[in-house]
Scaffold this motif. Sequence first.
Motif, short mmCIF file in Angstrom:
data_model
loop_
_atom_site.label_atom_id
_atom_site.label_comp_id
_atom_site.label_asym_id
_atom_site.label_seq_id
_atom_site.Cartn_x
_atom_site.Cartn_y
_atom_site.Cartn_z
N ALA A 112 0.63 -1.15 0.03
CA ALA A 112 0.06 0.03 0.00
C ALA A 112 0.89 1.08 -0.06
O ALA A 112 0.50 2.39 -0.38
N ASP A 113 2.03 1.37 0.68
CA ASP A 113 2.96 2.53 0.65
C ASP A 113 3.89 2.55 -0.18
O ASP A 113 4.71 3.47 -0.06
N GLY A 114 4.15 1.71 -1.04
CA GLY A 114 5.04 1.66 -2.02
C GLY A 114 6.36 1.20 -1.66
O GLY A 114 7.48 1.42 -2.46
N ARG A 115 6.59 0.65 -0.32
CA ARG A 115 8.05 0.07 0.10
C ARG A 115 7.91 -1.37 0.16
O ARG A 115 6.81 -2.12 -0.10
N VAL A 116 9.06 -1.89 0.07
CA VAL A 116 9.26 -3.47 0.23
C VAL A 116 9.02 -3.79 1.88
O VAL A 116 9.90 -3.16 2.52
N HIS A 117 8.10 -4.57 2.01
CA HIS A 117 8.01 -5.03 3.50
C HIS A 117 8.44 -6.34 3.73
O HIS A 117 8.37 -7.22 2.70
N PHE A 118 9.20 -6.29 5.06
CA PHE A 118 9.71 -7.75 5.47
C PHE A 118 9.08 -8.04 6.77
O PHE A 118 9.25 -6.98 7.74
N THR A 119 8.61 -9.32 7.21
CA THR A 119 8.28 -9.62 8.34
C THR A 119 9.19 -10.94 8.84
O THR A 119 8.99 -11.75 8.13
N PRO A 120 10.17 -10.66 9.49
CA PRO A 120 10.86 -11.96 9.82
C PRO A 120 10.03 -12.89 10.62
O PRO A 120 9.08 -12.67 11.23
N ALA A 121 10.33 -14.21 10.38
CA ALA A 121 9.43 -15.51 10.66
C ALA A 121 9.65 -15.50 12.22
O ALA A 121 10.76 -15.64 12.39
N ASN A 122 8.78 -15.73 12.92
CA ASN A 122 9.08 -16.08 14.32
C ASN A 122 9.67 -17.48 14.56
O ASN A 122 10.05 -17.84 15.47
N LEU A 123 9.08 -18.33 13.49
CA LEU A 123 9.63 -19.68 13.36
C LEU A 123 9.33 -20.32 14.84
O LEU A 123 10.09 -21.04 15.46
N HIS A 124 8.05 -20.39 15.42
CA HIS A 124 7.59 -20.44 16.72
C HIS A 124 7.55 -21.95 17.00
O HIS A 124 7.71 -22.45 18.06
N THR A 125 7.24 -22.84 15.76
CA THR A 125 7.10 -24.38 16.10
C THR A 125 8.24 -25.04 16.42
O THR A 125 8.16 -26.36 17.33
N ASN A 126 9.43 -24.75 15.97
CA ASN A 126 10.65 -25.44 16.27
C ASN A 126 11.52 -24.46 17.40
O ASN A 126 11.80 -23.25 16.91
N LEU A 127 11.91 -25.09 18.44
CA LEU A 127 12.79 -24.57 19.43
C LEU A 127 13.99 -23.88 18.81
O LEU A 127 14.29 -22.78 19.13
N HIS A 128 14.60 -24.55 18.17
CA HIS A 128 16.12 -24.01 17.46
C HIS A 128 15.74 -22.83 16.62
O HIS A 128 16.45 -22.18 16.51
N ARG A 129 14.59 -23.05 15.88
CA ARG A 129 14.40 -22.12 14.89
C ARG A 129 13.96 -20.57 15.41
O ARG A 129 14.05 -19.72 14.96
N SER A 130 13.08 -21.16 16.61
CA SER A 130 12.45 -19.71 17.38
C SER A 130 13.53 -18.66 17.69
O SER A 130 13.33 -17.72 18.27
N LEU A 131 14.84 -19.16 17.69
CA LEU A 131 15.82 -18.34 18.15
C LEU A 131 16.55 -17.33 17.14
O LEU A 131 17.26 -16.68 17.43
N GLU A 132 15.84 -17.41 15.80
CA GLU A 132 16.50 -16.62 14.96
C GLU A 132 15.84 -15.26 14.62
O GLU A 132 16.65 -14.52 14.19
N HIS A 133 14.70 -15.00 14.91
CA HIS A 133 14.00 -13.72 14.49
C HIS A 133 14.62 -12.53 14.58
O HIS A 133 14.83 -11.54 13.90
#
Length: 444
Positions: free
Chosen positions: A122-143
């Motif tokens: 909507a605002d003409g910018r590139v948007h990024f949402t880092p993934a919370n990767l909530h399902t796996n313990l090791h991956r939840s440490l990344e965001h």
Amino acid sequence: MTTAVEANADGLIGPTHSYAGLSPGNLASSLNGGQGSNPRAAVLQGLEKMKRLADLGLPQFVLPPHERPDIPFLRSLGFSGSDARVLEQAWKEAPTFAAAACSASPMWAANAATVTPSADSADGRVHFTPANLHTNLHRSLEHAQTKRALEALFPDPARFAVHDALHPVAHLADEGAANHVRLCAGHGEPGVNLLVWGRDAFAHWDGPWPARQTRQASEAITRRHGAHGVVLAQQSRAAIAGGTFHNDVVCVGALETLFHHELAFEDTAGTHAAVRAAATGFDPIFVEVSSADLPLADAISSYLFNSMLVSLPGESRLTLICPTETRDNPRAHAVAQGLVASNGPIGRVEYVDVRQSMRNGGGPACLRLRVVLTEAEIDAVHGPMRMNDDLFGVLTGWATRHYRDRLAPADLADPALLTETREALDSLTAILDFGDAFYAFQRT
Ligand code: SUG
């Protein structure tokens, strides 16, 4: 009409690359858990792939590995004393947490974030949402560190909006771009954003494996990005039960083409119809592979669909960049050859060796985050993170100097590995010109 290209940002594989069996429902991770790894071969394979894409004429960027073992995480669990002691005690008293803290999983950049290009926001910018990767313990440490890396790569807030991850809770479990496909007539034109979710946050989930993406997470991301052309589709329960832990294990798309397995979606006809209805200025092309031609188990072990489907400069048909495992599987190879022979939208298939990553369930598509960028946006990206012959040479030398060529699971507890890793990352921040406060260990 704005012209834009699809750039790739790949996760540079970290020095603790290992097989710890941390991801239930990811069959390769479970099967290979406990085996020895070769971090040096892994990072070199990843670098070769990045170089190949850059040589094919697509902008290619590098996302740095995260600090592992994650000592701040282990301290948050009450382990104290020197860093070496924290590591030692954690491996003794809480080995599952220690293993999670050592994983090099941020390499799989398809899970780094969901991206909405400026043509669709909507605002003409590139948007990024880092993934919370909530399902796996090791991956939840990344965001949090992923956000830092994205801010380093996309520093101009007038052009790029890097959001926080969604609130890390099971209702909003999010795995990023691995469950997002964008179709369009041209990269700079408005697209269809197909977001595939595995479960409804408020419905009972009784599948044998976790469904990692909730519908509500996908909805929240498109809402905060102000994304247009959104289609939400349910991942098929059968696919998840068979080991499809992300939709990108059975589906990939580029420009007008959606290439997928018969079992990718719970409602295939409905998904096709919704994509068609949302497409403006083009007719989507669906290339569907039946279970008869390629049983789901072969699709998963060969990773035919976890390939990069790219539009190369000067070529009218798309190129599919598959892992060598696809060539090694007779059924998947036959499907790949059939695509090229068919006069359909995919005109060429190439193979890359990413075996070290594949043994953890990460194919060519898992290792990259696609970011559609206009020329002006490319000019605003942090230049030292762009892959070219020079950076390839420097990083190859850096990896050869700093990475071990053999890592047994027990070596993850070795305090010398912590020191080696920090030395490697410290030198990397100089190569990528991040200053000296990018990693937590540099800030303390
Ligand atoms: O999240 N494997 C990763 C693989 C991610 C692949 N990404 C995409 N399909 N986009 C995962 O399951 C295994 C780590 C271990 O077991 O040591 C792991 O995290």
